[in-house]
Design a protein around this motif. Structure first.
Motif, PDB file in Angstrom:
ATOM      1  N   ASN A   1       0.736  -1.328   0.120  1.00  0.00           N
ATOM      2  CA  ASN A   1      -0.097  -0.034   0.166  1.00  0.00           C
ATOM      3  C   ASN A   1       0.852   1.357   0.029  1.00  0.00           C
ATOM      4  O   ASN A   1       2.219   1.162   0.423  1.00  0.00           O
ATOM      5  N   VAL A   2       0.248   2.241  -0.468  1.00  0.00           N
ATOM      6  CA  VAL A   2       1.125   3.689  -0.226  1.00  0.00           C
ATOM      7  C   VAL A   2       0.985   3.988   1.340  1.00  0.00           C
ATOM      8  O   VAL A   2       0.192   3.878   2.012  1.00  0.00           O
ATOM      9  N   ASN A   3       2.477   3.994   1.737  1.00  0.00           N
ATOM     10  CA  ASN A   3       2.794   4.264   3.061  1.00  0.00           C
ATOM     11  C   ASN A   3       2.375   5.805   3.431  1.00  0.00           C
ATOM     12  O   ASN A   3       3.196   6.537   3.381  1.00  0.00           O
ATOM     13  N   LEU A   4       1.351   5.824   3.944  1.00  0.00           N
ATOM     14  CA  LEU A   4       0.831   7.251   4.524  1.00  0.00           C
ATOM     15  C   LEU A   4       1.874   7.946   5.436  1.00  0.00           C
ATOM     16  O   LEU A   4       1.807   9.239   5.529  1.00  0.00           O
ATOM     17  N   ALA A   5       2.240   7.168   6.341  1.00  0.00           N
ATOM     18  CA  ALA A   5       3.455   7.628   7.416  1.00  0.00           C
ATOM     19  C   ALA A   5       4.276   8.374   6.787  1.00  0.00           C
ATOM     20  O   ALA A   5       4.781   9.340   7.421  1.00  0.00           O
ATOM     21  N   LEU A   6       4.740   8.298   5.569  1.00  0.00           N
ATOM     22  CA  LEU A   6       5.771   8.886   4.897  1.00  0.00           C
ATOM     23  C   LEU A   6       5.481  10.371   4.607  1.00  0.00           C
ATOM     24  O   LEU A   6       6.421  11.233   4.651  1.00  0.00           O
TER      25      LEU A   6
END
Lengths: 233, 420
Positions: B56-61
């Motif tokens: 998944n797209v790592n939103l934490a980034l």
């Protein structure tokens, strides 16, 4: 019953005015950095509000690369004239002439990096103990932790270990001889807040910000304006 | 551009959670689903996620990007983030979950209206949950939202959520904060953060964003007790305003009206408000947290550090005060030591007269044997001030009820106190 609420812009404005007044009260020789860009125009507008009906009790300083659009110089000088602003110009050209910095070479040469030396020299020459600027925390991730009152050592450097905790709205501007502070009154504003505020307050900005026709060229995917200071290939 | 931005208000909140509770993912999710991310930012993290081989797209980034060089060694590292919906603008004070936690959360919480406390659905209440809750309550935060996160890892079980909620309810009844809500979420999948999703149809409450947008904060301010610490005296040196003396400051409590009878502290002189001035003209009344300038009918000597209040409602002048002190410095507190102190716009000096007890912030128990106060400790301390301060209790007014303590050798801010 009356509604005693402030809108987000009113609350941000009040916070910034509070910070600017703290600077005037806590420092002996503050200065407001002024580039003619929208953020510094908003800061100056807030400073005028903070001390009305008095004039702003500190000068403005333009660290001038000499590579600006003519419109910007005209705008700056007219604004100072209209508002009785005291402007100091710290010239990057002078720093080059004195041999303090060396002009970059090549087609991407820029004077942006040279500004730091000019700024620090001007702070020292004028004995400023606080330089306010229009930087915002939302500009980039690295700025997200910056304080309102940012401490600089006697070399003008930012030491991450020496940044003070800021709680509530009590700001600690105590310093040793030779040290100074950078203060950012609009830390909590976003780009959008700045534009909304300019609209709400009807603040004049250089027409450069507005859409217009201009000769441009493309380099590395960036569209740049043709000026006397950009070398085309 | 539509003009609804003129009526948006501002909510400041802080986020707390232990290291792996998914705090960065939650903030990323809020920013992403509320469409506060620019296209190029989104492309950059999509690319970075792919490079790391993540599914998944790592939103934490979105918030974690620059953990390295620049941020290392910053002792207090509260990061401020911003987003807005058509209803509200939000300022997030994002505090890290690691060990240096207390002083960071205290800093972040000092300006917040609301605290989001993350609880891992797999673990339920842990030590940190209690600690975060206590700090939020101590700092006088009026609203706590417990987000039970990682519901996707417990099969979105209603029963798991209910039992954690009951446990939190029992525990939080001991807190001073009265407005508490509970939301089951999955920051990773997005359930109940901005959108409801389909995985927890048993949940009938609001999503997190809906809660943040609608929580009522206007009545959190003290509009009764008038407090106006003078920050700066405006004296224009020009012909038009020759005799003008304006007292500039921010209203830290109550509503001031033109014509009000006021008293000036510490002198005790009375006068009447002649005008309330702003750059945009005179106004009839002003309330917290507006920044204005007051002029008075009578010529009284007033300077920075003085306070203008209503005649029959004034803070008490105290030279001996008790505070709950959070110690911020790696140099321990010196019993009997002398420090500089700041209270509203006033500067003074103080002596640490007595350390009454230290608080175990996991259990709220008092520790009376060990009185060594080090970084991240919270203690009840008696101070002797060189001159009277005009104080309120922190619980009745955060601005006139808070102080900071400064080491006079280094000029560093070393302590933050809430007046009892």
């Amino acid at each position: 019953m009356k509604n005693y609420n402030l809108s987000h812009l009113e609350e941000l404005e009040s916070e910034s005015i509070y910070v600017i007044r703290e600077v005037a009260a806590q420092f002996e020789r503050p200065v407001l950095l002024f580039s003619g860009g929208k953020d510094s125009i908003v800061c100056y507008h807030l400073a005028r509000k903070a001390f009305y009906p008095s004039s702003v009790p500190f000068p403005l300083m333009h660290v001038d690369t000499g590579h600006n659009f003519d419109e910007l110089y005209q705008f700056r000088d007219q604004l100072m004239k209209d508002t009785n602003g005291r402007l100091i110009i710290a010239s990057v050209q002078n720093s080059i002439d004195k041999g303090k910095v060396v002009e970059e070479k090549g087609i991407n040469a820029s004077r942006n990096k040279l500004q730091t030396t000019t700024l620090l020299d001007a702070i020292e020459e004028n004995k400023f103990d606080c330089a306010m600027g229009g930087a915002r925390r939302d500009e980039e991730k690295a700025r997200a932790k910056e304080r309102f009152f940012s401490h600089r050592d006697d070399f003008g450097q930012w030491d991450p270990k020496n940044q003070r905790p800021e709680l509530w709205n009590i700001f600690n501007g105590k310093k040793h001889f030779g040290e100074h502070f950078r203060v950012f009154p609009i830390s909590n504003w976003t780009e959008m807040d700045v534009w909304q505020y300019i609209k709400k307050e009807n603040i004049a900005i250089p027409t450069l910000y507005l859409s217009h026709n201009r000769d441009c060229f493309e380099r590395d995917g960036v569209i740049m304006a043709k000026t006397d200071f950009v070398q085309t290939k | 551009m539509e003009d609804n931005y003129l009526t948006m208000d501002l909510l400041r909140f802080t986020t707390a959670g232990s290291v792996d509770d998914g705090k960065s993912t939650l903030i990323g999710r809020l920013l992403y689903d509320s469409k506060s991310i620019f296209e190029d930012q989104m492309e950059a993290i999509e690319k970075a996620s792919k490079q790391k081989g993540e599914e998944n797209v790592n939103l934490a980034l979105l918030t974690d990007g620059l953990r390295a060089e620049r941020e290392q060694g910053i002792t207090i590292d509260v990061a401020y983030r911003y987003f807005a919906t058509p209803k509200r603008k939000f300022i997030i004070a994002d505090t890290p979950g690691h060990i240096e936690y207390t002083r960071n959360m205290v800093t972040g919480a000092s300006t917040a209206n609301l605290a989001i406390i993350l609880v891992d659905a797999r673990n339920g209440i842990v030590e940190q949950t209690r600690r975060h809750s206590f700090i939020a309550s101590l700092l006088g935060i009026d609203h706590i939202v417990y987000c039970v996160n990682k519901m996707d890892l417990v099969n979105y079980s209603q029963q798991t959520f209910s039992s954690i909620k009951e446990e939190l309810k029992t525990f939080s009844s001991k807190l001073r904060t009265k407005d508490i809500s509970f939301i089951p979420i999955s920051a990773l999948k997005g359930d109940n953060v901005v959108n409801r999703g389909k995985n927890m149809e048993w949940y009938e409450g609001s999503t997190l964003l809906h809660t943040l947008e609608n929580i009522h904060i206007a009545s959190d301010r003290n509009l009764i007790d008038c407090r106006f610490p003078v920050q700066y005296v405006i004296r224009p040196q020009n012909d038009k305003f020759h005799d003008y003396r304006g007292y500039a400051g921010r209203i830290e409590g109550g509503v001031f009206k033109k014509g009000d009878q006021v008293m000036v502290l510490p002198s005790g002189f009375s006068s009447k408000i002649k005008s309330i001035d702003t750059f945009n003209g005179e106004i009839e009344e002003a309330y917290s947290p507006m920044s204005v300038a007051l002029t008075l009918e009578d010529d009284i000597d007033i300077s920075r550090g003085d306070m203008i209040v209503r005649k029959n409602n004034s803070p008490s002048p105290e030279q001996n005060i008790d505070v709950m002190l959070c110690w911020l410095s790696t140099t321990p507190l010196q019993p009997g030591g002398k420090y500089a102190i700041k209270h509203t716009s006033k500067d003074a000096r103080c002596m640490i007269k007595n350390i009454l007890y230290k608080v175990d912030i996991n259990t709220l128990h008092r520790i009376e044997e060990d009185k060594k106060i080090e970084a991240n400790d919270i203690a009840r301390v008696s101070l002797r001030i060189t001159q009277p301060l005009f104080i309120d209790s922190y619980s009745s007014n955060k601005a006139t009820g808070s102080i900071i303590i400064i080491d006079e050798a280094t000029n560093n801010t070393v302590g933050a106190g809430m007046i009892i």
